[in-house]
Each structure stands twice: as structure tokens, then as C-alpha cells.
Design a protein around this motif. Structure first.
Motif, PDB file in Angstrom:
ATOM      1  N   ARG A 104       0.843  -1.175   0.000  1.00  0.00           N
ATOM      2  CA  ARG A 104       0.000   0.000   0.000  1.00  0.00           C
ATOM      3  C   ARG A 104       0.886   1.236   0.000  1.00  0.00           C
ATOM      4  NH1 ARG A 104      -4.921   2.037   3.779  1.00  0.00           N
ATOM      5  NH2 ARG A 104      -4.356   4.087   3.141  1.00  0.00           N
ATOM      6  N   GLY A 105       0.583   2.176  -0.861  1.00  0.00           N
ATOM      7  CA  GLY A 105       1.381   3.387  -0.891  1.00  0.00           C
ATOM      8  C   GLY A 105       2.191   3.500  -2.168  1.00  0.00           C
ATOM      9  N   ASP A 106       3.043   2.494  -2.442  1.00  0.00           N
ATOM     10  CA  ASP A 106       3.806   2.575  -3.685  1.00  0.00           C
ATOM     11  C   ASP A 106       3.644   1.332  -4.556  1.00  0.00           C
ATOM     12  OD1 ASP A 106       5.208   0.767  -2.208  1.00  0.00           O
ATOM     13  OD2 ASP A 106       7.145   1.770  -2.373  1.00  0.00           O
ATOM     14  N   ASN A 107       2.770   0.398  -4.134  1.00  0.00           N
ATOM     15  CA  ASN A 107       2.488  -0.816  -4.914  1.00  0.00           C
ATOM     16  C   ASN A 107       3.760  -1.614  -5.224  1.00  0.00           C
ATOM     17  OD1 ASN A 107       0.613  -2.545  -5.983  1.00  0.00           O
ATOM     18  ND2 ASN A 107       0.689  -1.659  -8.025  1.00  0.00           N
ATOM     19  N   ALA A 108       4.753  -1.545  -4.334  1.00  0.00           N
ATOM     20  CA  ALA A 108       5.961  -2.342  -4.520  1.00  0.00           C
ATOM     21  C   ALA A 108       5.627  -3.809  -4.289  1.00  0.00           C
ATOM     22  CB  ALA A 108       7.038  -1.898  -3.533  1.00  0.00           C
ATOM     23  N   PRO A 109       6.079  -4.722  -5.167  1.00  0.00           N
ATOM     24  CA  PRO A 109       5.780  -6.135  -4.961  1.00  0.00           C
ATOM     25  C   PRO A 109       6.467  -6.642  -3.690  1.00  0.00           C
ATOM     26  CG  PRO A 109       7.279  -5.857  -6.800  1.00  0.00           C
ATOM     27  CD  PRO A 109       6.852  -4.496  -6.389  1.00  0.00           C
ATOM     28  N   MET A 110       5.661  -7.149  -2.754  1.00  0.00           N
ATOM     29  CA  MET A 110       6.195  -7.611  -1.476  1.00  0.00           C
ATOM     30  C   MET A 110       6.250  -9.136  -1.457  1.00  0.00           C
ATOM     31  SD  MET A 110       6.761  -4.834   0.108  1.00  0.00           S
ATOM     32  CE  MET A 110       6.918  -5.152   1.843  1.00  0.00           C
ATOM     33  N   ALA A 111       7.053  -9.683  -0.552  1.00  0.00           N
ATOM     34  CA  ALA A 111       7.173 -11.131  -0.443  1.00  0.00           C
ATOM     35  C   ALA A 111       7.488 -11.490   1.003  1.00  0.00           C
ATOM     36  CB  ALA A 111       8.278 -11.638  -1.357  1.00  0.00           C
ATOM     37  N   VAL A 112       7.144 -12.729   1.376  1.00  0.00           N
ATOM     38  CA  VAL A 112       7.527 -13.275   2.670  1.00  0.00           C
ATOM     39  C   VAL A 112       8.648 -14.258   2.407  1.00  0.00           C
ATOM     40  CG1 VAL A 112       6.810 -14.771   4.558  1.00  0.00           C
ATOM     41  CG2 VAL A 112       5.273 -13.007   3.734  1.00  0.00           C
ATOM     42  N   ILE A 113       9.794 -14.079   3.092  1.00  0.00           N
ATOM     43  CA  ILE A 113      10.865 -15.079   2.992  1.00  0.00           C
ATOM     44  C   ILE A 113      10.980 -15.754   4.339  1.00  0.00           C
ATOM     45  CG2 ILE A 113      12.646 -13.284   3.318  1.00  0.00           C
ATOM     46  CD1 ILE A 113      14.496 -15.114   1.663  1.00  0.00           C
ATOM     47  N   GLU A 114      10.978 -17.081   4.343  1.00  0.00           N
ATOM     48  CA  GLU A 114      10.976 -17.809   5.611  1.00  0.00           C
ATOM     49  C   GLU A 114      11.900 -19.010   5.530  1.00  0.00           C
ATOM     50  OE1 GLU A 114       6.985 -19.251   6.269  1.00  0.00           O
ATOM     51  OE2 GLU A 114       6.749 -19.614   4.132  1.00  0.00           O
ATOM     52  N   LEU A 115      12.330 -19.461   6.704  1.00  0.00           N
ATOM     53  CA  LEU A 115      13.115 -20.689   6.781  1.00  0.00           C
ATOM     54  C   LEU A 115      12.144 -21.852   6.643  1.00  0.00           C
ATOM     55  CD1 LEU A 115      15.392 -19.750   9.788  1.00  0.00           C
ATOM     56  CD2 LEU A 115      16.002 -19.716   7.384  1.00  0.00           C
ATOM     57  N   VAL A 116      12.483 -22.803   5.781  1.00  0.00           N
ATOM     58  CA  VAL A 116      11.593 -23.931   5.514  1.00  0.00           C
ATOM     59  C   VAL A 116      11.546 -24.825   6.748  1.00  0.00           C
ATOM     60  CG1 VAL A 116      11.243 -25.934   4.053  1.00  0.00           C
ATOM     61  CG2 VAL A 116      12.092 -23.828   3.080  1.00  0.00           C
ATOM     62  N   GLU A 117      10.345 -25.271   7.072  1.00  0.00           N
ATOM     63  CA  GLU A 117      10.196 -26.163   8.227  1.00  0.00           C
ATOM     64  C   GLU A 117       9.733 -27.529   7.775  1.00  0.00           C
ATOM     65  OE1 GLU A 117       7.594 -24.250  10.962  1.00  0.00           O
ATOM     66  OE2 GLU A 117       8.975 -22.566  11.185  1.00  0.00           O
ATOM     67  N   GLY A 118       9.791 -28.463   8.705  1.00  0.00           N
ATOM     68  CA  GLY A 118       9.261 -29.804   8.435  1.00  0.00           C
ATOM     69  C   GLY A 118      10.299 -30.708   7.800  1.00  0.00           C
ATOM     70  N   GLU A 119      10.013 -32.014   7.882  1.00  0.00           N
ATOM     71  CA  GLU A 119      10.916 -33.016   7.346  1.00  0.00           C
ATOM     72  C   GLU A 119      10.857 -33.001   5.825  1.00  0.00           C
ATOM     73  OE1 GLU A 119      13.079 -35.265   9.025  1.00  0.00           O
ATOM     74  OE2 GLU A 119      12.730 -33.597  10.392  1.00  0.00           O
TER      75      GLU A 119
END
Lengths: 156, 57
Positions: A104-119
Motif C-alpha cells: 500500500r502506498g507505492d504498490n511495490a511487490p512484497m514477499a515473505v521469505i521464511e526458513l523452511v520447516e518440516g521433514e
């Protein structure tokens, strides 16, 4: 010939960029998942994964190499004692990027980066699942064929 | 420095501007909640991507 790094240039100048990425890496190891712009996430991924690979080796030499980037000692400790053992059996691919749309505001494409979990799924289980899926398709086809045959015989 | 010699007519201006068009975004239905959303992006209404919870809604 020198080949430029893949991805966008970040920050206010060439010296700002490694500092910015180091900060993002620290936050990622501290919180496990961070929301940032997609360009930053795409630049962070290779850096973070290389740091985790070094942390998995776990000796003093690698610890010193990682410490060049992760200067916060408590985060360094979590990386080596908690995060690295979790990825013991995972051959790379420690992070996941999910796009979440424009800011919101500049419409910059955002993303979530996370450490993968699970076996991770072992090769055997993957092969088994694929085989099961193929069998199911085959059986469905056979059932359809027999039905068609029956229809033909009744017509004749 | 090069500068325009003549004032641009209203007609020319309007012809040029008539080609500024908005494009309808291609939307797909969400796997989980069937709300329309942009492709390859976590659903803004239920916060899932590939049936994995990504955002807290």
C-alpha cells in the motif's frame, strides 16, 4: 570479464548493499520469517542459504566466516545451535519466498521469505506417491474402457 | 535546447490521451476460499498460497 550479481542493486550505494543484506539475514535468522520487497528477498535468499551451509559445517573457521556477515553474537549462536541442526538432512533450499502482492502506498511487490520447516520427503516416499498416482489414473482408464465395451456389446 | 515551435492542438492532445487505457488484471480463483486473486500471489482474503498459510488474516 566480471559478471554482475544476479538481481536488483539495493541501497544507497555499493557499500550500503552488503550492510543492508546482512541486516536482512540477521532478521531472518532471528525471526524465522520476514516480510520485505520481492527484490530484497531474491537477493537475500542466496546469501542466507550460503550462511546456513557454513553453519551446518559448524567449525570455528566457518563460524568466523559467518561472523563477517552476522555480527550479532546471539543470532550467530542461534544460527549454529538451532537453525543449522534443523537442516541436517536437507541438501540446500533452506528458504522459501512467497509473493504477497503490492505494498500500500507505492504498490511495490512484497514477499515473505521464511526458513523452511518440516521433514523433507525422502526419494523412496516420493517415488511411492508418484507410483500410486499413476496406478489410480490407470485404474480409472481401465474402468472407463470396460464400461465403454459393455455399452458396445449391449448395443450390438 | 530544442523546444516545440507550435502549441499542440486540443485534438492532438486528446488523440494521444485516448490511448491511455487501464487493463483488467487477470484474476484466478483462490484454492481455499474461491475468492478472485492475482496469480502466483498469496490470497489476500484467506492468506494462503498452495494451501499453506502465509499471512495471518
Amino acid at each position: 570479464m566480471p559478471r554482475p550479481t544476479k538481481g536488483a542493486r539495493l541501497g544507497g550505494g555499493p557499500s550500503h548493499e552488503p550492510l543492508l543484506l546482512a541486516g536482512l539475514a540477521r532478521e531472518l535468522f532471528q525471526y524465522g520469517r520476514i516480510t520485505t520487497t520481492e527484490a530484497k528477498a531474491r537477493r537475500l535468499r542466496p546469501l542466507a542459504e550460503k550462511l546456513i551451509t557454513k553453519a551446518k559445517k559448524g567449525d570455528i573457521h566457518n563460524r568466523r566466516l559467518v561472523r563477517k556477515t552476522i555480527t550479532d553474537v546471539s543470532v550467530l549462536h542461534t544460527l549454529f545451535t538451532e537453525i543449522a541442526p534443523r537442516f541436517e538432512n536437507r541438501p540446500g533450499g533452506y528458504t522459501r519466498i512467497t509473493k504477497i502482492g503490492g505494498r500500500r502506498g507505492d504498490n511495490a511487490p512484497m514477499a515473505v521469505i521464511e526458513l523452511v520447516e518440516g521433514e523433507i520427503a525422502t526419494k523412496a516416499t516420493v517415488a511411492e506417491a508418484e507410483a500410486a498416482a499413476k496406478r489410480a489414473v490407470k485404474e480409472a482408464e481401465q474402468a472407463a474402457e470396460t464400461k465403454a465395451d459393455e455399452a458396445e456389446t449391449t448395443e450390438a | 535546447m530544442a523546444v516545440p515551435k507550435r502549441k499542440m492542438s486540443r485534438s492532438n492532445t486528446r488523440h494521444r490521451r485516448s490511448n491511455w487505457k487501464a487493463v483488467v488484471p487477470a484474476l484466478v480463483a483462490c484454492d481455499r476460499c474461491h475468492e478472485p486473486k492475482l496469480g502466483h500471489i498469496a490470497c489476500p482474503s484467506c492468506g494462503t498460497y498452495n494451501r499453506r498459510q502465509v499471512l495471518s488474516v
